[in-house]
Design a protein around this motif. Structure first.
Motif, mmCIF file in Angstrom:
data_model
loop_
_atom_site.group_PDB
_atom_site.id
_atom_site.type_symbol
_atom_site.label_atom_id
_atom_site.label_comp_id
_atom_site.label_asym_id
_atom_site.label_seq_id
_atom_site.Cartn_x
_atom_site.Cartn_y
_atom_site.Cartn_z
ATOM 1 N N ALA A 180 7.572 -11.894 10.605
ATOM 2 C CA ALA A 180 6.988 -10.862 11.048
ATOM 3 C C ALA A 180 5.968 -10.277 10.052
ATOM 4 O O ALA A 180 6.235 -10.044 8.733
ATOM 5 N N ARG A 181 4.913 -9.451 10.752
ATOM 6 C CA ARG A 181 3.880 -8.635 9.884
ATOM 7 C C ARG A 181 3.639 -7.603 10.887
ATOM 8 O O ARG A 181 3.546 -7.758 11.937
ATOM 9 N N THR A 182 3.798 -6.128 10.239
ATOM 10 C CA THR A 182 3.474 -5.249 10.994
ATOM 11 C C THR A 182 2.385 -4.185 10.070
ATOM 12 O O THR A 182 2.369 -4.334 8.849
ATOM 13 N N LYS A 183 1.736 -3.451 10.678
ATOM 14 C CA LYS A 183 0.659 -2.664 10.100
ATOM 15 C C LYS A 183 0.842 -1.188 10.969
ATOM 16 O O LYS A 183 1.186 -1.027 11.841
ATOM 17 N N ASP B 80 -2.826 3.566 5.469
ATOM 18 C CA ASP B 80 -2.384 2.694 6.145
ATOM 19 C C ASP B 80 -1.388 1.764 5.479
ATOM 20 O O ASP B 80 -1.427 1.809 4.118
ATOM 21 N N ILE B 81 -0.421 0.992 6.102
ATOM 22 C CA ILE B 81 0.519 0.264 5.400
ATOM 23 C C ILE B 81 0.483 -1.210 6.289
ATOM 24 O O ILE B 81 0.649 -1.111 7.485
ATOM 25 N N GLU B 82 0.979 -2.113 5.259
ATOM 26 C CA GLU B 82 1.284 -3.346 5.916
ATOM 27 C C GLU B 82 2.603 -3.859 5.290
ATOM 28 O O GLU B 82 2.805 -3.547 4.252
ATOM 29 N N SER B 83 3.244 -4.311 6.222
ATOM 30 C CA SER B 83 4.684 -4.653 5.887
ATOM 31 C C SER B 83 4.806 -6.187 6.310
ATOM 32 O O SER B 83 4.343 -6.598 7.414
ATOM 33 N N THR B 84 5.646 -6.936 5.482
ATOM 34 C CA THR B 84 6.067 -8.505 5.783
ATOM 35 C C THR B 84 7.581 -8.380 5.984
ATOM 36 O O THR B 84 8.130 -7.739 5.152
ATOM 37 N N HIS B 85 8.121 -9.069 6.997
ATOM 38 C CA HIS B 85 9.413 -9.347 7.316
ATOM 39 C C HIS B 85 10.133 -10.207 7.566
ATOM 40 O O HIS B 85 9.139 -11.253 7.771
ATOM 41 N N LEU B 86 11.238 -10.560 7.492
ATOM 42 C CA LEU B 86 12.056 -11.750 7.586
ATOM 43 C C LEU B 86 13.492 -11.523 8.210
ATOM 44 O O LEU B 86 13.994 -10.766 7.662
ATOM 45 N N LEU B 87 13.874 -12.029 9.308
ATOM 46 C CA LEU B 87 15.232 -12.030 9.604
ATOM 47 C C LEU B 87 15.647 -13.390 9.564
ATOM 48 O O LEU B 87 15.148 -14.442 9.756
ATOM 49 N N ARG B 88 16.841 -13.457 8.731
ATOM 50 C CA ARG B 88 17.656 -14.871 8.666
ATOM 51 C C ARG B 88 18.952 -14.818 8.830
ATOM 52 O O ARG B 88 19.598 -13.644 8.707
ATOM 53 N N MET B 89 19.517 -16.193 8.601
ATOM 54 C CA MET B 89 21.048 -15.993 8.978
ATOM 55 C C MET B 89 21.534 -15.521 7.664
ATOM 56 O O MET B 89 21.220 -16.068 6.289
ATOM 57 N N GLN B 90 22.685 -15.125 7.637
ATOM 58 C CA GLN B 90 23.126 -14.454 6.235
ATOM 59 C C GLN B 90 23.926 -15.588 5.837
ATOM 60 O O GLN B 90 23.929 -15.279 4.344
ATOM 61 N N ASP B 91 24.569 -16.166 6.485
ATOM 62 C CA ASP B 91 25.377 -17.365 5.585
ATOM 63 C C ASP B 91 24.484 -18.403 4.976
ATOM 64 O O ASP B 91 24.683 -18.626 3.611
ATOM 65 N N ASP B 92 23.802 -19.174 5.650
ATOM 66 C CA ASP B 92 22.996 -20.127 5.131
ATOM 67 C C ASP B 92 21.324 -19.877 4.866
ATOM 68 O O ASP B 92 20.710 -20.700 4.354
ATOM 69 N N ARG B 93 21.030 -18.619 5.322
ATOM 70 C CA ARG B 93 19.808 -18.193 4.849
ATOM 71 C C ARG B 93 18.570 -18.776 5.765
ATOM 72 O O ARG B 93 17.287 -18.967 5.410
ATOM 73 N N ALA B 94 18.848 -19.343 6.791
ATOM 74 C CA ALA B 94 17.953 -20.211 7.806
ATOM 75 C C ALA B 94 17.039 -19.099 8.427
ATOM 76 O O ALA B 94 17.619 -18.074 8.983
ATOM 77 N N GLU B 95 15.805 -19.341 8.280
ATOM 78 C CA GLU B 95 14.984 -18.473 9.089
ATOM 79 C C GLU B 95 15.022 -18.460 10.369
ATOM 80 O O GLU B 95 15.136 -19.259 11.113
ATOM 81 N N ILE B 96 14.976 -17.177 10.968
ATOM 82 C CA ILE B 96 14.823 -16.879 12.561
ATOM 83 C C ILE B 96 13.532 -16.386 12.773
ATOM 84 O O ILE B 96 12.881 -17.042 13.677
ATOM 85 N N ASN C 198 0.852 -1.216 0.095
ATOM 86 C CA ASN C 198 -0.064 0.159 0.056
ATOM 87 C C ASN C 198 0.760 1.132 -0.024
ATOM 88 O O ASN C 198 0.279 2.457 0.222
ATOM 89 N N ALA C 199 2.003 1.231 -0.235
ATOM 90 C CA ALA C 199 2.908 2.489 -0.149
ATOM 91 C C ALA C 199 4.249 2.231 -0.931
ATOM 92 O O ALA C 199 4.819 1.075 -0.805
#
Length: 383
Positions: free
Chosen positions: A369-372, A350-366, A340-341
């Motif tokens: 998240a979703r924020t509004k 309004d804005i909705e965002s999707t997020h991901l934190l992952r390991m930089q080396d093997d890209r494994a998910e940590i 939306n932006a």
């Protein structure tokens, strides 16, 4: 002068007593075996002094035989011609309990605690941050366990959990904010627990503005047990279940299950608008269970949120799904996509965002998240 290990307790009393430097006062204290040293160090033979603000609720001061304790404010009362001042300190465990400032309500099913928003807990707009709210929720939860009498030797673990080397780990948190408190505001937090499926526990919170009693934040979370040595998830043992079940309250903080149940989609290099690399945990990011404190992830998530969104919007909702532990040696990447932006220029309703934190080396998910978000002048207009 060499002071005893408990001399730091004297400093608190000293800070509550304004004194002139006259002589001939008898001071009696059970703070330390070194009573004479306490006389010289704290009161210097004061013949008159003034009590101000509030004496700590767990410390009594007896002036000329009359006890003045922390149950009431003593204002700017001045005492002249003082002949005897007796300072009485309660047991250390009683003092710790009092400092928690929490209490049970509703037949001990709900734990209630109040907090003041400190200057170091606010952001650039002088209101509490999402990290502050999450820290207050966590603090209330830990004090709930301690005050219930269940606490073992672990970080929020019960006695039976400690015997089995188990710890609590959070798998999901959802927070909805109607209003952010300002610096100096007082908030009141209620928390309670219930079962979550066969092998989980749900913990809910409500935050109210202490002055108006309006609900300003609601939150829910899911917890499971993990072996602190093997780092593997574990079923909740029957002994642990028997400990916590008497505190279960069949109450949901969100009506109609409105706790953002939709699946959070995984971000990739192709679907992310912004990728921030090189995020390294520090020693101070670790918690007592030797992994990154779950609140720390919020700051890393926001590293990939556009600056104009952080400046012009307030986060009204955050959902976190924890998938893997993070240790100090790990280096992370933060991914964000905006809905939306335009991530750089556009301001919308309004804005909705999707997020991901992952390991930089093997890209494994940590963490997923979703924020509004809403513009800052609109957050207080929410129903």
């Amino acid at each position: 002068m060499t002071t005893s290990a408990k001399s730091t307790s004297f400093d608190y009393v000293k800070s509550q007593l304004f004194h002139s430097r006259k002589k001939n006062i008898e001071v009696v204290s059970n703070f330390s075996p070194s009573v004479n040293g306490f006389n010289k160090n704290c009161f210097d033979g004061s013949k008159s002094f003034r009590l101000y603000n509030r004496i700590h609720p767990n410390i009594d001061v007896v002036v000329n035989g009359k006890k003045i304790n922390g149950s009431a404010s003593v204002g700017e009362t001045s005492y002249v011609g003082l002949k005897k001042c007796e300072v009485i300190k309660y047991k250390e465990e009683d003092l710790a309990q009092t400092c928690m400032l929490g209490k049970f309500v509703e037949g001990r099913f709900v734990y209630k605690q109040t907090f003041i928003i400190r200057s170091y807990e606010i952001g650039p707009d002088k209101t509490a941050t999402m990290e502050t709210l999450m820290n207050l929720l966590q603090e209330t939860a830990l004090n709930h366990v301690t005050s219930s009498g269940l606490a073992g030797n672990g970080f929020g673990a019960t006695r039976e959990m400690s015997l089995r080397k188990l710890i609590w780990v959070v798998t999901r948190v959802h927070v909805q904010v109607n209003k952010y408190s300002s610096w100096g505001d007082v908030v009141e937090i209620d928390t309670w627990v219930d079962a979550a499926g066969k092998n989980g526990m749900r913990r809910d919170w409500i935050i109210r503005d202490y002055r108006t009693q309006n609900v300003i934040t609601r939150a829910t979370s899911t917890w499971v047990t993990m072996n602190r040595e093997t780092r593997r998830l574990s079923k909740i043992p029957d002994e642990v279940r028997q400990e916590v079940e008497p505190f279960y309250l069949n109450r949901y903080v969100f009506a109609n299950g409105d706790d953002d149940p939709d699946k959070i989609n995984k971000l990739t290099d192709d679907t992310a608008d912004i990728i921030q690399s090189g995020l390294a945990p520090r020693w101070n990011d670790m918690d007592a269970n030797q992994h990154v404190n779950n609140v720390k992830y919020i700051g890393w998530i926001l590293e990939s949120v556009p600056l104009n969104v952080l400046q012009d919007y307030d986060m009204t909702s955050m959902t976190l799904e924890y998938r893997r532990e993070c240790r100090q040696a790990n280096v992370l990447e933060s991914l964000t996509t905006m809905k939306n932006a335009d991530p750089l220029t556009t301001i919308t309703k309004d804005i909705e965002s999707t997020h991901l934190l992952r390991m930089q080396d093997d890209r494994a998910e940590i963490v997923r998240a979703r924020t509004k978000w809403l513009p800052k002048n609109m957050i207080d207009q929410q129903p």
